[in-house]
Design an enzyme around this catalytic site. Structure first.
Site, PDB file in Angstrom:
ATOM      1  CG  HIS A  96      -1.927   1.108   1.199  1.00 33.92           C
ATOM      2  ND1 HIS A  96      -1.629   2.377   1.635  1.00 33.92           N
ATOM      3  CD2 HIS A  96      -3.205   1.144   0.757  1.00 33.92           C
ATOM      4  CE1 HIS A  96      -2.702   3.146   1.463  1.00 33.92           C
ATOM      5  NE2 HIS A  96      -3.667   2.433   0.939  1.00 33.92           N
ATOM      6  CD  GLU A 168      -5.491   1.588  -3.037  1.00 33.38           C
ATOM      7  OE1 GLU A 168      -6.621   1.832  -2.624  1.00 33.38           O
ATOM      8  OE2 GLU A 168      -4.548   1.295  -2.287  1.00 33.38           O
TER       9      GLU A 168
HETATM   10  P1  PGA Z   1      -9.506   6.285   0.660  1.00 29.11           P
HETATM   11  O1  PGA Z   1      -8.367   5.191   0.895  1.00 29.11           O
HETATM   12  O2  PGA Z   1     -10.672   5.582   0.012  1.00 29.11           O
HETATM   13  O3  PGA Z   1      -9.853   6.767   2.049  1.00 29.11           O
HETATM   14  O4  PGA Z   1      -8.952   7.350  -0.206  1.00 29.11           O
HETATM   15  C1  PGA Z   1      -8.079   4.271  -0.125  1.00 29.11           C
HETATM   16  C2  PGA Z   1      -6.902   3.421   0.242  1.00 29.11           C
HETATM   17  O5  PGA Z   1      -5.940   3.899   0.867  1.00 29.11           O
HETATM   18  O6  PGA Z   1      -6.896   2.231  -0.097  1.00 29.11           O
END
Ligand code: PGA
Length: 260
Positions: A96, A168
């Site tokens: 992540h 992401e």
């Molecule tokens: P968020 O987080 O939806 O609060 O932007 C997404 C993530 O970090 O996976």
């Protein structure tokens, strides 16, 4: 309707008691999870044994936010794959952007963790995404494909079907994040799929769910899922209340079945 994956990463939120409450709400509603939907939650480590016990038999999967690549050893403060599989964990989130940004993870440690997770029959949920600076120079494709390529180095075509990816973009995550335009995300998902396809063959590449994450909420979720290469959503803040998560799940089923 295509198979849909919806999951939430709780980050460093919720005590054990709060986690149990959330898991119990999901358990009660587990009969309402639409067919073809894979639902998973990723609580902090301390909550995993309780949450995993509560959700056993519901079909809702439980994941961990990280793990070390070794099964045991002198690695103070770390959690091993054996510790996760013992309590029924099925998914492990790897790489992540917050792990990369604050805890020194990089593509090479991500790769070690992916290989270890597969060896221990855990499904790695590999997170990739470009920071804002790369986007501003227009090199997001090269950046993300490099991340994917290193993360999957040494993975066989057979093992590929046990992998999930989450795209992401770093600039889209969290309070100060701006969600990607669905078409922007779709382009990246298409490039990732093409890269997997040229490395592992088209049929194998199709087995990998590619989720979008970054400021997903009840308003924008449908627009992402309507893109043909977006197989699911990885949600943070907007799913930290069990009822909000359930509402998104039910609503997505409504929207997608209206399309077919
Ligand atoms: P968020 O987080 O939806 O609060 O932007 C997404 C993530 O970090 O996976």
């Amino acid at each position: 309707m295509k198979p849909i994956y919806l999951g939430t990463n709780w980050k460093m939120h919720k005590t054990i008691r709060e986690s149990e409450q959330y898991a119990n709400v999901l358990k009660e509603a587990s009969g309402t999870i639409p067919e073809g939907f894979t639902i998973f939650i990723i609580p902090p480590f301390l909550s995993l044994p309780r949450v995993s016990a509560i959700l056993t038999g519901t079909g809702i999967k439980v994941g961990a936010q990280n793990m070390h690549w070794e099964p045991q050893g002198a690695f103070t403060g770390e959690v091993s794959p054996l510790m996760l599989t013992e309590i029924g964990i099925e998914i492990v989130e790897i790489g992540h952007s917050e792990r990369r940004q604050y805890f020194g993870e990089n593509d090479f440690t991500v790769n070690k963790k992916v290989l270890s997770a597969l060896r221990h029959r855990l499904t790695p949920l590999v997170c990739v995404g470009e920071p804002a600076i790369e986007k501003s120079y227009g090199v997001q494709k090269e950046y993300v494909l490099r991340q994917v390529r290193i993360a999957l180095h040494g993975v066989s075509a057979e093992e590929l079907s046990n992998i999930m990816l989450a795209y992401e973009p770093v600039w889209s995550i969290g309070e100060s994040g701006v969600p990607a335009e669905p078409a922007y995300a779709e382009s990246m998902h298409t490039w990732i799929r093409e890269a997997l396809s040229s490395q592992f063959g088209g049929e194998k590449a199709e087995t990998v769910p590619i989720l979008y994450g970054g400021s997903v909420n009840s308003e924008n979720a449908g627009a992402f899922l309507r893109q043909s290469h977006i197989d699911g959503l990885f949600i943070g803040r907007a799913a930290w209340e069990a009822r909000d998560f359930l509402r998104i799940i039910w609503d997505m089923e409504k929207q997608l079945s209206a399309m077919t």
